[in-house]
Design an enzyme around this catalytic site. Structure first.
Site, PDB file in Angstrom:
ATOM      1  CG  ASN A 105      -8.976  -0.960   7.812  1.00  0.00           C
ATOM      2  OD1 ASN A 105      -8.329  -1.801   7.217  1.00  0.00           O
ATOM      3  ND2 ASN A 105     -10.299  -0.855   7.678  1.00  0.00           N
TER       4      ASN A 105
ATOM      5  CB  SER B 132      -5.253  -1.643  -0.648  1.00  0.00           C
ATOM      6  OG  SER B 132      -5.035  -0.457   0.055  1.00  0.00           O
TER       7      SER B 132
ATOM      8  CG  ASP C 161     -13.485  -1.922   6.179  1.00  0.00           C
ATOM      9  OD1 ASP C 161     -13.755  -0.727   6.371  1.00  0.00           O
ATOM     10  OD2 ASP C 161     -12.433  -2.307   5.622  1.00  0.00           O
TER      11      ASP C 161
ATOM     12  CD  GLU D 243      -2.828  -1.204   2.361  1.00  0.00           C
ATOM     13  OE1 GLU D 243      -3.889  -0.573   2.384  1.00  0.00           O
ATOM     14  OE2 GLU D 243      -2.429  -1.905   3.299  1.00  0.00           O
TER      15      GLU D 243
ATOM     16  CE1 TYR E  70      -6.860   3.676  -1.528  1.00  0.00           C
ATOM     17  CE2 TYR E  70      -6.221   1.571  -2.488  1.00  0.00           C
ATOM     18  CZ  TYR E  70      -6.484   2.354  -1.383  1.00  0.00           C
ATOM     19  OH  TYR E  70      -6.363   1.807  -0.131  1.00  0.00           O
TER      20      TYR E  70
ATOM     21  NE  ARG F 168     -12.529   2.427   6.445  1.00  0.00           N
ATOM     22  CZ  ARG F 168     -11.577   1.986   5.622  1.00  0.00           C
ATOM     23  NH1 ARG F 168     -10.574   2.750   5.270  1.00  0.00           N
ATOM     24  NH2 ARG F 168     -11.646   0.762   5.130  1.00  0.00           N
TER      25      ARG F 168
ATOM     26  CD  GLU G 232      -9.976  -4.609   6.902  1.00  0.00           C
ATOM     27  OE1 GLU G 232      -8.834  -4.924   7.282  1.00  0.00           O
ATOM     28  OE2 GLU G 232     -10.170  -3.875   5.919  1.00  0.00           O
TER      29      GLU G 232
ATOM     30  N   GLY H 128      -6.702   5.141   5.219  1.00  0.00           N
ATOM     31  CA  GLY H 128      -6.307   6.177   4.254  1.00  0.00           C
ATOM     32  C   GLY H 128      -6.606   7.578   4.771  1.00  0.00           C
TER      33      GLY H 128
HETATM   34  N1  LIG Z   1     -16.574 -11.995   3.406  1.00  0.00           N
HETATM   35  C1  LIG Z   1     -16.778 -11.069   2.477  1.00  0.00           C
HETATM   36  N2  LIG Z   1     -17.999 -10.974   1.864  1.00  0.00           N
HETATM   37  C2  LIG Z   1     -18.213 -10.041   0.900  1.00  0.00           C
HETATM   38  N3  LIG Z   1     -17.280  -9.180   0.468  1.00  0.00           N
HETATM   39  C3  LIG Z   1     -16.052  -9.225   1.040  1.00  0.00           C
HETATM   40  C4  LIG Z   1     -15.741 -10.168   2.069  1.00  0.00           C
HETATM   41  N4  LIG Z   1     -14.448  -9.992   2.421  1.00  0.00           N
HETATM   42  C5  LIG Z   1     -13.979  -8.981   1.663  1.00  0.00           C
HETATM   43  N5  LIG Z   1     -14.927  -8.515   0.829  1.00  0.00           N
HETATM   44  C6  LIG Z   1     -14.760  -7.388  -0.135  1.00  0.00           C
HETATM   45  O1  LIG Z   1     -13.369  -7.120  -0.289  1.00  0.00           O
HETATM   46  C7  LIG Z   1     -13.027  -5.837   0.272  1.00  0.00           C
HETATM   47  C8  LIG Z   1     -11.697  -5.923   1.038  1.00  0.00           C
HETATM   48  O2  LIG Z   1     -11.789  -6.839   2.097  1.00  0.00           O
HETATM   49  P1  LIG Z   1     -11.311  -6.551   3.563  1.00  0.00           P
HETATM   50  O3  LIG Z   1     -11.529  -7.785   4.362  1.00  0.00           O
HETATM   51  O4  LIG Z   1     -11.921  -5.308   4.092  1.00  0.00           O
HETATM   52  O5  LIG Z   1      -9.739  -6.398   3.378  1.00  0.00           O
HETATM   53  P2  LIG Z   1      -8.768  -5.138   3.082  1.00  0.00           P
HETATM   54  O6  LIG Z   1      -9.627  -3.910   2.988  1.00  0.00           O
HETATM   55  O7  LIG Z   1      -7.865  -5.111   4.248  1.00  0.00           O
HETATM   56  O8  LIG Z   1      -8.074  -5.482   1.826  1.00  0.00           O
HETATM   57  C9  LIG Z   1     -14.194  -5.488   1.187  1.00  0.00           C
HETATM   58  O9  LIG Z   1     -14.299  -4.092   1.309  1.00  0.00           O
HETATM   59  C10 LIG Z   1     -15.369  -6.123   0.438  1.00  0.00           C
HETATM   60  O10 LIG Z   1     -15.799  -5.328  -0.639  1.00  0.00           O
HETATM   61 MG   LIG Z   2     -11.115  -3.350   4.321  1.00  0.00          MG
END
Ligand SMILES: Nc1ncnc2c1ncn2[C@@H]1O[C@H](COP(=O)(O)OP(=O)(O)O)[C@@H](O)[C@H]1O
Ligand SMILES: [Mg+2]
Length: 342
Positions: A302, A180, A287, A13, A246, A285, A300, A306
């Site tokens: 963070n 990301s 999610d 990142e 992004y 933040r 998760e 950002g």
């Molecule tokens: N279990 C899930 N079900 C649906 N969408 C997911 C899931 N895990 C990740 N995503 C999608 O992928 C994106 C990134 O996943 P995330 O777990 O937040 O990891 P990071 O943001 O750290 O890369 C999420 O914002 C979502 O859009």
């Molecule tokens: Mg995320």
């Protein structure tokens, strides 16, 4: 105050962090501080930074090959260098490995310099999605079903069977400690598992396999133990991957999220709970995915999200009438308070 803004760093990142750091510098200068930019990936000689800043793009991630040219050892040299001799506080605008995961926080602790955001344990814990999910499960915060594989040592057909029997398709395959959306695939059937595992395994020691949660996407900003207005994230197409995160115009952001007041309060309460049980400091933040039946699942938290002016945390702060420069100032102030209370 004399503030060093750390940006860039040794993670996938890196390019996003360069953008965050430049925005934070401008804001802190507007507040009257003396600010210098430091890229811990460069070590004690920071002269290459200026040309880097003139020629980077946050909308494409660094390649693994280019990343291998930035050894993490340089971070130790940076922290030990004269660049930090006259600094009152470090503003961490880093994201991901070596920046958000407690390692640089630990070196700054050793050097005795206050830094923004969460501490060593909290940063390390929350960078590890699987560990965070164990914590969520323990404290009753709903999170998608999951299991973890070792990136170097997994059995492909066993894993595919396990997904079929325990998680179901579609499933999400992602590195356990990236950000990301790097290295993440949504797999629709057994045939897609092999290449998704290979991809995720390149970006970390373990792979997280997770139940796919259909529906909408929400994110909640926490600043100093307070939940801010929720943002609904609506990618134009597909899902919220690196490109949609992004590239301007590829995602629509609704803040406050158009959900009921009751649901808003529930999601905010779960976010604050996760912030507190993971011992986060300053800001973070969280999610979520939201199903049609209004059940919501935490993905998760963070700890160094950002920080460009158009990033999610600043958007949420703005919805509460807080300017970007005041947000950066709040984050600095809480770092100083945290340091004094140690
Ligand atoms: N279990 C899930 N079900 C649906 N969408 C997911 C899931 N895990 C990740 N995503 C999608 O992928 C994106 C990134 O996943 P995330 O777990 O937040 O990891 P990071 O943001 O750290 O890369 C999420 O914002 C979502 O859009
Ligand atoms: Mg995320």
């Amino acid at each position: 105050m004399k503030i060093a803004v750390f940006l860039g760093g040794c993670s996938m990142e890196r390019n996003v962090s360069l953008a965050s750091g430049c925005a934070v510098k401008k804001a802190l200068e507007n507040n009257g501080h003396t600010v210098k930019l430091i890229d811990p990936a460069l070590g004690s000689d920071q002269t290459p930074l200026q040309p880097i800043l003139e020629n980077f793009s946050a909308s494409t991630p660094i390649t693994l090959k280019d990343l291998s040219l930035l050894p993490s050892k340089n971070i130790i040299n940076t922290i030990n260098s004269k660049h930090l001799d006259d600094v009152d506080v470090v503003f961490l605008a880093l994201h991901g490995e070596w920046g958000e995961d407690g390692k640089i926080q630990s070196l700054l602790e050793m050097r005795g310099i206050p830094y923004t955001g969460s501490g060593v344990m909290s940063s390390a814990l929350t960078m590890d999605k699987g560990m965070t999910k164990i914590l969520m499960q323990h404290f009753g915060i709903k999170t998608p079903n999951w299991f973890i594989l070792n990136s170097k040592n997994y059995d492909e057909s066993n894993s595919a069977n396990k997904i079929k029997n325990e998680i179901g398709f579609p499933a999400v395959i992602k590195p356990n400690d990236q950000g990301s959306t790097v290295g993440l695939t949504i797999v629709k059937n057994v045939d897609e598992v092999s290449s998704a595992l290979k991809l995720a395994s390149q970006f970390g020691k373990s792979i997280l396999i997770e139940e796919f949660i259909p529906g909408r996407e929400l994110t909640v900003t926490i600043i100093n133990n307070e939940a801010y207005p929720i943002i609904e994230i609506k990618p134009q197409d597909g899902f919220y991957d690196y490109k949609h995160k992004y590239t301007k115009g590829m995602t629509e952001y609704l803040c406050p999220a158009p959900i009921s007041e009751e649901l808003t309060k529930q999601v905010q309460a779960e976010s604050l709970k996760l912030f507190q049980i993971s011992d986060c400091k300053g800001f973070a933040r969280v999610d979520f995915r939201l199903k049609d039946d209004s059940s919501f699942y935490c993905l998760e938290i963070n700890t160094l999200p950002g920080m460009t002016e158009t990033s999610l945390v600043p958007k949420s702060a703005a919805a509460k009438g807080i300017k970007f420069s005041d947000l950066c100032q709040n984050i600095v102030d809480s770092a100083i308070t945290e340091f004094k209370n140690k």
